[in-house]
Design a protein around this motif. Structure first.
Motif, PDB file in Angstrom:
ATOM      1  N   MET C 275     -17.727  30.380 -56.853  1.00  6.26           N
ATOM      2  CA  MET C 275     -16.520  29.903 -57.889  1.00  6.26           C
ATOM      3  C   MET C 275     -17.923  30.292 -58.963  1.00  6.26           C
ATOM      4  O   MET C 275     -16.996  29.828 -59.968  1.00  6.26           O
ATOM      5  CB  MET C 275     -16.183  28.522 -57.520  1.00  6.26           C
ATOM      6  CG  MET C 275     -15.091  28.698 -55.921  1.00  6.26           C
ATOM      7  SD  MET C 275     -13.947  30.919 -56.389  1.00  6.26           S
ATOM      8  CE  MET C 275     -13.074  29.745 -57.511  1.00  6.26           C
ATOM      9  N   LEU C 278     -18.081  34.867 -60.324  1.00  6.79           N
ATOM     10  CA  LEU C 278     -16.739  34.911 -59.813  1.00  6.79           C
ATOM     11  C   LEU C 278     -16.505  36.530 -61.327  1.00  6.79           C
ATOM     12  O   LEU C 278     -15.747  36.826 -60.693  1.00  6.79           O
ATOM     13  CB  LEU C 278     -15.422  34.319 -61.109  1.00  6.79           C
ATOM     14  CG  LEU C 278     -14.987  33.038 -59.930  1.00  6.79           C
ATOM     15  CD1 LEU C 278     -13.551  32.726 -60.844  1.00  6.79           C
ATOM     16  CD2 LEU C 278     -14.507  33.440 -58.885  1.00  6.79           C
ATOM     17  N   GLU C 279     -18.053  36.330 -61.820  1.00  7.61           N
ATOM     18  CA  GLU C 279     -18.196  37.817 -62.680  1.00  7.61           C
ATOM     19  C   GLU C 279     -19.735  38.192 -62.231  1.00  7.61           C
ATOM     20  O   GLU C 279     -20.097  39.164 -63.448  1.00  7.61           O
ATOM     21  CB  GLU C 279     -18.125  37.413 -64.439  1.00  7.61           C
ATOM     22  CG  GLU C 279     -16.728  36.737 -64.651  1.00  7.61           C
ATOM     23  CD  GLU C 279     -15.653  37.060 -64.377  1.00  7.61           C
ATOM     24  OE1 GLU C 279     -15.650  38.293 -64.742  1.00  7.61           O
ATOM     25  OE2 GLU C 279     -14.591  36.473 -64.767  1.00  7.61           O
ATOM     26  N   PHE C 304      -2.375  33.830 -43.201  1.00  9.22           N
ATOM     27  CA  PHE C 304      -1.336  34.051 -43.660  1.00  9.22           C
ATOM     28  C   PHE C 304       0.099  33.525 -44.283  1.00  9.22           C
ATOM     29  O   PHE C 304       0.659  33.177 -43.972  1.00  9.22           O
ATOM     30  CB  PHE C 304      -1.408  31.685 -43.382  1.00  9.22           C
ATOM     31  CG  PHE C 304      -2.394  31.374 -45.059  1.00  9.22           C
ATOM     32  CD1 PHE C 304      -1.292  30.965 -45.523  1.00  9.22           C
ATOM     33  CD2 PHE C 304      -3.175  30.745 -44.285  1.00  9.22           C
ATOM     34  CE1 PHE C 304      -1.031  30.520 -47.343  1.00  9.22           C
ATOM     35  CE2 PHE C 304      -3.479  29.859 -46.293  1.00  9.22           C
ATOM     36  CZ  PHE C 304      -2.564  30.229 -47.013  1.00  9.22           C
ATOM     37  N   CYS C 305      -1.416  35.004 -45.235  1.00 11.09           N
ATOM     38  CA  CYS C 305       0.214  35.068 -46.561  1.00 11.09           C
ATOM     39  C   CYS C 305       1.435  35.970 -45.924  1.00 11.09           C
ATOM     40  O   CYS C 305       1.212  36.647 -45.191  1.00 11.09           O
ATOM     41  CB  CYS C 305      -0.168  36.112 -47.735  1.00 11.09           C
ATOM     42  SG  CYS C 305      -1.855  35.067 -48.799  1.00 11.09           S
ATOM     43  N   ARG C 342      -3.611  40.765 -60.142  1.00 12.01           N
ATOM     44  CA  ARG C 342      -4.401  40.981 -59.272  1.00 12.01           C
ATOM     45  C   ARG C 342      -4.325  42.539 -59.355  1.00 12.01           C
ATOM     46  O   ARG C 342      -4.045  42.966 -58.643  1.00 12.01           O
ATOM     47  CB  ARG C 342      -4.886  40.326 -58.502  1.00 12.01           C
ATOM     48  CG  ARG C 342      -5.432  39.040 -58.286  1.00 12.01           C
ATOM     49  CD  ARG C 342      -5.607  38.367 -57.361  1.00 12.01           C
ATOM     50  NE  ARG C 342      -6.065  37.504 -57.372  1.00 12.01           N
ATOM     51  CZ  ARG C 342      -4.612  36.443 -56.298  1.00 12.01           C
ATOM     52  NH1 ARG C 342      -3.453  37.337 -55.771  1.00 12.01           N
ATOM     53  NH2 ARG C 342      -4.606  34.938 -56.917  1.00 12.01           N
ATOM     54  N   ALA C 347     -10.419  42.250 -58.293  1.00 10.21           N
ATOM     55  CA  ALA C 347     -10.250  41.084 -57.948  1.00 10.21           C
ATOM     56  C   ALA C 347      -9.369  40.640 -56.648  1.00 10.21           C
ATOM     57  O   ALA C 347      -9.435  39.657 -56.633  1.00 10.21           O
ATOM     58  CB  ALA C 347      -8.781  40.846 -59.205  1.00 10.21           C
ATOM     59  N   ARG C 350     -12.061  40.153 -53.761  1.00 11.63           N
ATOM     60  CA  ARG C 350     -12.676  38.540 -54.452  1.00 11.63           C
ATOM     61  C   ARG C 350     -11.948  37.416 -54.714  1.00 11.63           C
ATOM     62  O   ARG C 350     -12.261  36.395 -53.554  1.00 11.63           O
ATOM     63  CB  ARG C 350     -12.862  38.614 -56.283  1.00 11.63           C
ATOM     64  CG  ARG C 350     -13.476  37.152 -56.926  1.00 11.63           C
ATOM     65  CD  ARG C 350     -13.679  38.194 -58.397  1.00 11.63           C
ATOM     66  NE  ARG C 350     -12.198  37.665 -59.170  1.00 11.63           N
ATOM     67  CZ  ARG C 350     -12.236  37.005 -60.304  1.00 11.63           C
ATOM     68  NH1 ARG C 350     -12.802  37.916 -61.297  1.00 11.63           N
ATOM     69  NH2 ARG C 350     -11.613  37.710 -61.442  1.00 11.63           N
ATOM     70  N   GLN C 351     -10.189  37.543 -54.802  1.00 12.81           N
ATOM     71  CA  GLN C 351      -9.963  36.659 -54.196  1.00 12.81           C
ATOM     72  C   GLN C 351      -9.462  37.073 -52.543  1.00 12.81           C
ATOM     73  O   GLN C 351      -9.552  35.377 -52.148  1.00 12.81           O
ATOM     74  CB  GLN C 351      -8.028  37.443 -54.479  1.00 12.81           C
ATOM     75  CG  GLN C 351      -6.808  36.503 -54.030  1.00 12.81           C
ATOM     76  CD  GLN C 351      -6.816  34.740 -54.437  1.00 12.81           C
ATOM     77  OE1 GLN C 351      -7.232  34.774 -55.783  1.00 12.81           O
ATOM     78  NE2 GLN C 351      -6.286  33.841 -53.753  1.00 12.81           N
ATOM     79  N   HIS C 355     -11.038  33.095 -51.187  1.00  8.65           N
ATOM     80  CA  HIS C 355      -9.899  31.979 -50.529  1.00  8.65           C
ATOM     81  C   HIS C 355     -10.759  31.839 -49.597  1.00  8.65           C
ATOM     82  O   HIS C 355     -10.805  30.760 -49.132  1.00  8.65           O
ATOM     83  CB  HIS C 355      -8.698  33.187 -50.696  1.00  8.65           C
ATOM     84  CG  HIS C 355      -7.519  32.241 -50.240  1.00  8.65           C
ATOM     85  ND1 HIS C 355      -6.276  32.392 -49.347  1.00  8.65           N
ATOM     86  CD2 HIS C 355      -7.695  30.964 -50.428  1.00  8.65           C
ATOM     87  CE1 HIS C 355      -6.454  31.402 -48.634  1.00  8.65           C
ATOM     88  NE2 HIS C 355      -6.120  30.076 -49.612  1.00  8.65           N
ATOM     89  N   THR C 359     -12.005  28.048 -52.143  1.00  9.16           N
ATOM     90  CA  THR C 359     -11.128  27.826 -52.738  1.00  9.16           C
ATOM     91  C   THR C 359      -9.972  27.195 -50.993  1.00  9.16           C
ATOM     92  O   THR C 359      -9.702  26.051 -51.125  1.00  9.16           O
ATOM     93  CB  THR C 359      -9.962  28.930 -53.249  1.00  9.16           C
ATOM     94  OG1 THR C 359      -9.765  29.758 -52.312  1.00  9.16           O
ATOM     95  CG2 THR C 359     -10.252  28.869 -54.554  1.00  9.16           C
ATOM     96  N   GLU C 362     -10.850  23.834 -50.412  1.00  7.96           N
ATOM     97  CA  GLU C 362     -10.106  22.219 -51.128  1.00  7.96           C
ATOM     98  C   GLU C 362      -8.571  22.327 -50.689  1.00  7.96           C
ATOM     99  O   GLU C 362      -8.294  21.601 -51.498  1.00  7.96           O
ATOM    100  CB  GLU C 362     -10.430  23.327 -53.164  1.00  7.96           C
ATOM    101  CG  GLU C 362     -10.179  23.064 -53.987  1.00  7.96           C
ATOM    102  CD  GLU C 362      -9.796  23.791 -55.204  1.00  7.96           C
ATOM    103  OE1 GLU C 362      -8.947  23.741 -56.415  1.00  7.96           O
ATOM    104  OE2 GLU C 362     -10.897  24.861 -55.324  1.00  7.96           O
ATOM    105  N   GLN C 363      -7.760  23.684 -50.350  1.00  5.11           N
ATOM    106  CA  GLN C 363      -6.529  23.590 -50.112  1.00  5.11           C
ATOM    107  C   GLN C 363      -6.292  22.902 -48.561  1.00  5.11           C
ATOM    108  O   GLN C 363      -5.565  22.299 -48.626  1.00  5.11           O
ATOM    109  CB  GLN C 363      -6.561  24.967 -50.138  1.00  5.11           C
ATOM    110  CG  GLN C 363      -6.450  25.673 -51.320  1.00  5.11           C
ATOM    111  CD  GLN C 363      -5.510  26.698 -51.004  1.00  5.11           C
ATOM    112  OE1 GLN C 363      -5.378  27.735 -49.740  1.00  5.11           O
ATOM    113  NE2 GLN C 363      -5.283  27.312 -52.546  1.00  5.11           N
ATOM    114  N   PHE C 364      -7.405  23.024 -47.890  1.00  9.17           N
ATOM    115  CA  PHE C 364      -7.143  22.449 -46.778  1.00  9.17           C
ATOM    116  C   PHE C 364      -8.083  21.594 -45.686  1.00  9.17           C
ATOM    117  O   PHE C 364      -7.965  21.679 -44.226  1.00  9.17           O
ATOM    118  CB  PHE C 364      -6.629  23.792 -45.897  1.00  9.17           C
ATOM    119  CG  PHE C 364      -5.638  24.770 -46.521  1.00  9.17           C
ATOM    120  CD1 PHE C 364      -4.704  24.529 -46.244  1.00  9.17           C
ATOM    121  CD2 PHE C 364      -5.914  25.875 -46.847  1.00  9.17           C
ATOM    122  CE1 PHE C 364      -3.305  24.932 -46.434  1.00  9.17           C
ATOM    123  CE2 PHE C 364      -4.834  26.697 -47.298  1.00  9.17           C
ATOM    124  CZ  PHE C 364      -3.035  25.892 -47.066  1.00  9.17           C
TER     125      PHE C 364
END
Lengths: 156, 270, 407
Positions: C275, C278-279, C304-305, C342, C347, C350-351, C355, C359, C362-364
């Motif tokens: 994080m 990111l660049e 899971f998307c 994106r 991008a 990277r996502q 993820h 991230t 952070e989420q789960f």
């Protein structure tokens, strides 16, 4: 009854200016009032003053044949109106009309220009103030160019 | 998760592409949404889309949603007639938290249809006006014809119970409001930064400039709230579309403090 | 983590190949649809099965970045391969399911009771697969709005792990703490002990009629029971307690498998590392190779998307919504009115990677990666998530345009 210097000291355009400078500038100012619909500036006329609006609103526009006056910006309390007085050929580029009863201070252009010539420090402070105003207006126009409310098409 | 049936009881055309529908439960109803939350609206046999709640009449379980027709589902929702059935899931997401601003000043900055999620805030404030000090609403739109809730804005202005300023990017001859971007109105305000809570909603670029304008007057980024928009299909942290960094905008948002979103929005294509 | 070798609380027993067949038979008799690995189209896939003969006996797989090839093995192992090409997600979180259906008329939306999903016994899960299911449980069930279909499938499913004996070149479960040995989440965990000259010592326990499989002398499975449901599933089987040599053989399988995992991902501070980068120019380099084909998200056991799609059909009063796999590699995944958030492959990669590795925590509260290595194997460009993470770690803080090695 407040003096011109006291009146303008409260305005954000002059914020941070020292007392001497304020007095110098106030010496070129006089109180003005415009009724609703009254013309403040007319495009092409000599730019012999600039205005600090203390209250009320004014519209900056341009007359377009077949459309009438197209308003491009509105100004309100605390805004300065007019910067053509700073540069040759000292003529207004736009019209300005009072949308509401406007009270403000008009500063005589020749008086100010002479004082700036004589006191480059004052000239610098005033020019910097106007540059900041111009930057703000430019950014505002650029933001409008982005057309952020534009109609996109969505998937849903 | 299947939607619950509501019936359209009113339909108001706001602008050429935007309609407000009032809906009431057919039988079962969803919990009462808080200002800032959204519902998933389902146009039968077309699809679902997240729409902010633009008004709540709790006594009648009546909800208002203001919808801009930009795709197949929103076009179908905008085409609904009084009496038609619409599906509703929700309410989802975070609320503005109007109560947190009680006792202080409230500054609302809306751009375009961004006024829709702020409208319940205005209603709540006007219901309990004395709980707040200065309340200011700044509304920007592309043009007068594209400004939503114009009649209601005029009545808010006339009531003088709050300061309301409207501005458009492109004026028409009949326009009596301001001309210019909504952010220029911010610098003309006198803001008491210690007690002001700002709520901004509109296109992302507009919100960035608005937040910057408010913070330039000394308001802390934690006191600037923004309502973000990202693609959402579920509203409940499951479809994965609305992620922004580690945030699910559908659940951690849409309303988030600027202090939290600023570093994320600063990254392109995050 | 306590050593399971000394964990006497876990009931253990031994079955032979006929016993495995009996297990399959009894599960089918109990109404389970048994799904296990099998060879199809040159790969080990997952399919419904009824006979141990359908298992990929004698097959191994060679997996490496961008490559997959089946090879023969001489020892006749049934589970001598690495992770299957397809994931068990197909059965617990299928590519397309009806999320709800309803009759819509002027009186309302009349939702029809959902059909009960299939009851699966999943046979041959690896430890990484179990870990992936645990991750999906968090995402899809341990949330304010659980996914009804997933929860129903999950609640009905029986998970039979078979401990991995043959990690592939793409595997890195040891880095992620997820394998190779199954220690949690299974109803039963088997360890395959391929015949080694002990002879038909246990033929006495083979039930009559089970000889048809001719399983081979000494070919047996150590069974560890992980749940009451697992215990019930084997209660009727002919089994014997494990001998000391059985336990030694099993321990040898576990330790040799762990020793064979040679790919690694340094997870120390990984979320923060990614994080704050990111660049990083590495994203530009990987974007030049990434085809945005979405293979990695399709084979990932935790992705899971989904899209929610209207699929009402021709009947004007029938409405139904389908939940369909989606991928963050498609441009329209982040489509908002006006355009995609994106739009570049950079991008989107990277996502996906941030993820998965950052991230998600952070989420789960867990990594989204279990180290199964499928995304590495099935990437047509051979992009290796462990290599990408290592490259960023090696040049932490680098920004600016990418520089390329010349040659």
């Amino acid at each position: 009854m407040k003096t011109i210097a006291e009146l303008i000291a409260e305005q954000r355009f002059f914020r941070g200016l020292d007392r001497d400078s304020l007095d110098l500038i106030a010496g070129c100012g006089r109180n003005v009032h415009f009724a609703v619909g009254q013309r403040i500036l007319t495009a092409g006329e000599p730019a012999d003053a600039f205005y600090l609006l203390r209250s009320g609103r004014a519209a900056l526009g341009f007359y377009v044949p077949e459309r009438g006056t197209v308003v491009v910006d509105t100004l309100g309390g605390g805004d300065v109106l007019g910067w053509s007085w700073l540069f040759e050929p000292y003529r207004w580029q736009f019209d300005a009309d009072a949308l509401e009863p406007v009270s403000g201070v008009a500063f005589d252009a020749r008086c100010l220009r002479d004082k700036c010539e004589a006191d480059p420090r004052l000239g610098y402070l005033l020019t910097q103030g106007f540059a900041r105003v111009m930057l703000g207006r430019l950014q505002s126009v650029r933001l409008r160019l982005l057309d952020v409310y534009g109609t996109g098409s969505g998937t849903r | 998760m299947a939607p619950v049936a509501y019936r359209v009881t009113s339909r108001t055309r706001e602008t050429e592409d935007t309609v407000t529908i009032g809906i009431v439960p057919v039988t079962e109803s969803i919990p009462t949404p808080a200002a800032g939350q959204f519902c998933m609206l389902y146009a039968p046999r077309v699809g679902e889309v997240p729409i902010s709640v633009s008004g709540v009449e709790a006594s009648q379980s009546r909800l208002l949603h203001t919808i801009r027709a930009v795709g197949a589902v929103t076009k179908a929702l905008c085409a609904l007639d009084v009496g038609d059935v619409v599906g509703v899931r929700g309410p989802y997401g975070t609320a503005w938290g109007v109560e947190a601003a009680a006792g202080g000043d409230l500054l609302l900055v809306a751009g375009g249809i961004g006024l829709a999620p702020l409208r319940p805030v205005v209603h709540e404030v006007l219901r309990r006006r004395r709980r707040f000090r200065r309340v200011t609403l700044l509304v920007g739109a592309r043009s007068p014809d594209e400004m939503v809730f114009r009649g209601e804005i005029a009545s808010w202005q006339a009531s003088a119970r709050m300061e309301v300023r409207t501005t458009v990017d492109y004026a028409t001859a009949a326009w009596k409001g301001d001309v210019g971007v909504v952010t220029t109105l911010i610098e003309r305000l006198t803001i008491d930064p210690e007690v002001t809570v700002a709520m901004v909603c509109g296109p992302e670029v507009m919100m960035r400039f608005a937040a910057a304008g408010v913070m330039a007057q000394g308001v802390a980024p934690q006191r600037v709230l923004a309502s973000l928009e990202r693609t959402m299909q579920c509203g409940i942290r499951r479809c994965g579309h609305c992620q922004l960094g580690g945030l699910f905008i559908c659940s951690e948002g849409p309303v988030l403090p600027w202090s939290r979103v600023a570093p994320l929005l600063a990254r392109r294509e995050l | 983590m306590p050593s399971r070798e000394s964990d006497i609380a876990t009931p253990r027993l031994v079955i032979d190949v006929a016993g495995l067949q009996s297990l399959i038979d009894s599960l089918r008799g109990d109404g389970y649809r048994v799904v296990g690995p099998t060879v199809r189209d040159g790969a080990i896939v997952l399919a419904e099965m009824s006979d141990v003969a359908e298992l990929p006996r004698g097959w191994a797989d060679d997996q490496r970045p961008g490559g997959y090839r089946l090879t023969r093995r001489e020892d006749g192992a049934f589970f001598g391969h690495s992770v299957s090409a397809a994931t068990w997600k197909h059965h617990l979180f299928p590519p397309e399911v009806v999320s709800w259906q309803a009759r819509v008329d002027t009186e309302g939306i009349h939702v029809e009771a959902p059909a009960a999903p299939a009851r699966y016994a999943l046979l041959g899960l690896r430890a990484c697969d179990l870990a992936a299911i645990a991750v999906q449980d968090r995402v899809l069930m341990q949330t304010a709005h659980p996914d009804r279909d997933y929860a129903a499938r999950r609640e009905r499913a029986l998970l039979i792990a078979v401990n991995c004996a043959a990690p592939s070149g793409s595997c890195f479960c040891t880095s992620m703490g997820t394998g190779p040995r199954a220690t949690a989440g299974h109803d039963l965990a088997l360890t395959e002990l391929v015949g080694d000259g002990e002879g038909p010592a246990r033929s006495a326990q083979v039930p009559a009629g089970a000889e048809r499989n001719d399983a081979g002398a000494g070919h047996r499975f150590l069974v560890e029971v992980g749940s009451e449901r697992g215990a019930a599933a084997i209660s009727a089987l002919r089994a014997s307690p494990p001998s000391a040599s059985d336990l030694d053989a099993a321990a040898a399988v576990w330790s040799s498998a762990a020793a064979r995992v040679d790919r690694s991902l340094d997870t120390a501070g990984l979320p923060g590392l990614l994080m704050r980068n990111l660049e990083h120019p590495r994203w530009d380099l990987v974007a030049e190779r990434c085809l945005s084909c979405a293979n990695c998200t399709l084979v990932c056991p935790t992705c899971f998307c989904v899209d929610l799609r209207e699929a009402g059909g021709l009947d004007p009063r029938h409405a139904e919504q389908h939940r369909v796999w989606a991928s963050c590699f498609s441009v329209d995944h982040s489509q908002l009115h006006g355009g995609s958030m994106r739009w570049s492959a950079r991008a989107r990669y990277r996502q996906w990677m941030t993820h998965k590795l950052a991230t998600w925590h952070e989420q789960f509260g867990t990594s989204g990666c279990v180290g199964c290595g499928r995304c590495i194997t099935w990437c047509p460009a051979g992009i290796d998530i462990t290599e990408e993470a290592a490259a960023i770690r090696a040049t932490d803080g680098l920004t600016g345009p990418p520089t390329r090695a010349r040659g």
